[in-house]
Design an enzyme around this catalytic site. Sequence first.
Site, short mmCIF file in Angstrom:
data_model
loop_
_atom_site.label_atom_id
_atom_site.label_comp_id
_atom_site.label_asym_id
_atom_site.label_seq_id
_atom_site.Cartn_x
_atom_site.Cartn_y
_atom_site.Cartn_z
N CYS A 93 -33.95 26.31 -3.69
CA CYS A 93 -34.24 26.06 -5.10
C CYS A 93 -34.61 27.31 -5.89
O CYS A 93 -34.17 27.49 -7.00
CB CYS A 93 -35.39 25.06 -5.21
SG CYS A 93 -34.92 23.44 -4.63
N1 LIG Z 1 -32.76 21.47 0.59
C1 LIG Z 1 -33.51 21.36 -0.44
O1 LIG Z 1 -34.71 21.43 -0.36
C2 LIG Z 1 -32.91 21.09 -1.81
C3 LIG Z 1 -33.79 20.79 -2.83
C4 LIG Z 1 -33.29 20.55 -4.08
C5 LIG Z 1 -31.91 20.60 -4.31
N2 LIG Z 1 -31.06 20.89 -3.30
C6 LIG Z 1 -29.63 20.90 -3.62
O2 LIG Z 1 -28.97 19.84 -2.96
C7 LIG Z 1 -27.64 20.22 -2.59
C8 LIG Z 1 -27.44 20.01 -1.11
O3 LIG Z 1 -28.36 20.83 -0.41
P1 LIG Z 1 -28.79 20.58 1.09
O4 LIG Z 1 -30.04 21.37 1.26
O5 LIG Z 1 -28.81 19.13 1.41
O6 LIG Z 1 -27.57 21.28 1.86
P2 LIG Z 1 -27.28 21.24 3.44
O7 LIG Z 1 -26.55 22.48 3.72
O8 LIG Z 1 -28.52 20.91 4.18
O9 LIG Z 1 -26.30 19.99 3.63
C9 LIG Z 1 -25.07 19.88 2.99
C10 LIG Z 1 -24.12 19.10 3.89
O10 LIG Z 1 -22.91 18.91 3.16
C11 LIG Z 1 -21.82 19.03 4.08
N3 LIG Z 1 -20.60 19.30 3.29
C12 LIG Z 1 -20.20 20.44 2.71
N4 LIG Z 1 -19.04 20.25 2.03
C13 LIG Z 1 -18.70 18.95 2.20
C14 LIG Z 1 -17.63 18.14 1.76
N5 LIG Z 1 -16.67 18.62 0.97
N6 LIG Z 1 -17.59 16.86 2.16
C15 LIG Z 1 -18.54 16.34 2.97
N7 LIG Z 1 -19.61 17.06 3.41
C16 LIG Z 1 -19.70 18.34 3.02
C17 LIG Z 1 -22.24 20.13 5.02
O11 LIG Z 1 -21.53 20.06 6.24
C18 LIG Z 1 -23.75 19.81 5.18
O12 LIG Z 1 -24.00 18.96 6.28
C19 LIG Z 1 -27.50 21.67 -3.04
O13 LIG Z 1 -26.90 21.70 -4.29
C20 LIG Z 1 -28.93 22.14 -3.17
O14 LIG Z 1 -29.07 23.14 -4.15
C21 LIG Z 1 -31.53 21.14 -2.04
#
Ligand SMILES: NC(=O)c1ccc[n+]([C@@H]2O[C@H](COP(=O)([O-])OP(=O)(O)OC[C@H]3O[C@@H](n4cnc5c(N)ncnc54)[C@H](O)[C@@H]3O)[C@@H](O)[C@H]2O)c1
Length: 420
Positions: A261
Amino acid sequence: MEDKSLVVIGLGYVGLPLAYEAQMSGLQVTGLDVNGEIVESLNKGWSHIDDISSEQVGEMRHAGFVAATDPAVIQNAATVVICVPTPLAPGGGPDLTHVEQAAKDVAQNLQPGHLVILESTTYPGTTEEVMIPALQTPGLQAGTDFYVAFSPERIDPGNSSFGIRNTPKVVGGVNEDSTERAANFYKKIIDEVIPARGVREAELAKLIENTYRHVNIALMNELVRFCHELDIDLWDAIRCAATKPFGYEAFFPGPGVGGHCIPIDPNYLSHRVKTHLGQPFRFIELAQEINDSMPTYVARRAQEMLNHVGKAAKGANVLLLGVTYKADIADKRESPADDVALALENLGANLSYHDPYVAQWLVKGQTYQSQESVKKAADSSDLIILLQAHRDYIEVDQWPSEVPILDTRGVLTSPSALSL
Ligand SMILES: NC(=O)c1ccc[n+]([C@@H]2O[C@H](COP(=O)([O-])OP(=O)(O)OC[C@H]3O[C@@H](n4cnc5c(N)ncnc54)[C@H](O)[C@@H]3O)[C@@H](O)[C@H]2O)c1
């Protein structure tokens, strides 16, 4: 089409907790991920993230959850929520390839009446300018034949007080119908849903939250250097300021910022302002510059502390405590510990580390193993640097009195510890 069916695309830190909460709220959830190993392990009942235990994966499996790699599962769902990564491209701008790919997978399986929600953090305009064109399917019009909304994800890994259910959810659709349908969907899972005026407002809300933290942490990171020179205990001053019951929220200095973030998301906003308005977003750029310089500052302070006890940084045994980006979790993404290690290596220090959550740590091609005993490792060090305030470290009753400690989190009370 079964109204309660949901496909969550992307089963990471954001998607998996959502899938859990939705399944346990009575929805029928299918998780879709491109990573076959993650899908396989979830179907065996194993979790790969901190906030969901394998026991919880077992519970959701028992309630009917399945994980899959085939986007055809989208056809049978009433709602699709996209939670894929939004990293930075090599030039520092947004990399929306995962969002585009997920939207194309949805488009190929789109059915009339589908509700498609993007949760991935991104710049205002993404839903309308990137998602909708990728979703366009002959004969189906967004807003009337299918519905599209953005709802910023607010996961705070490791937060035991606020989870998906009790964290209010902002929702903004591409039209009123889309907002209403998305709000009704989230009301099945989340206690409070806040409709935004539109999709861009919902997109910006998330970036305001992250940028606010980024800028205020940078303010403290700049102030901590002045306070060191002026011999003022910044942590004590913050403690006093925080007694004001209104108009103030405490932020703290540290060795830099980590996670997704804070170091990454504000860049999406500054990039949008620069490319569309031709102007720099000065607050974000300044915050980035200050926060990015903290690991080097920590290394310089470490060098000064060694110097004070007649030792050179070159050849000194330096023990780093806690290498994750947040306390009491195992997530190392964008952790400033990597840059601190590199800066100390450049000074010629012999590094070792301890972290109860990270058995092995890879820093730019060099692999470190966590020390087994923090006490033994501390006794044989010339300097200890506390990088992360894991509970285990705060609970240590006695640190060796003859080994100086640089406490970058301002949490240790030992007489040998000096705050950043
Ligand atoms: N982790 C956090 O604390 C957090 C907090 C707020 C916002 N976010 C936002 O949430 C979003 C996701 O983050 P995250 O931390 O869950 O990421 P992550 O990397 O933990 O998980 C993402 C998942 O998506 C999968 N993926 C990628 N492309 C894909 C596709 N085309 N089809 C299907 N699956 C696919 C990956 O294999 C992975 O398992 C990002 O935009 C991030 O900025 C994350």
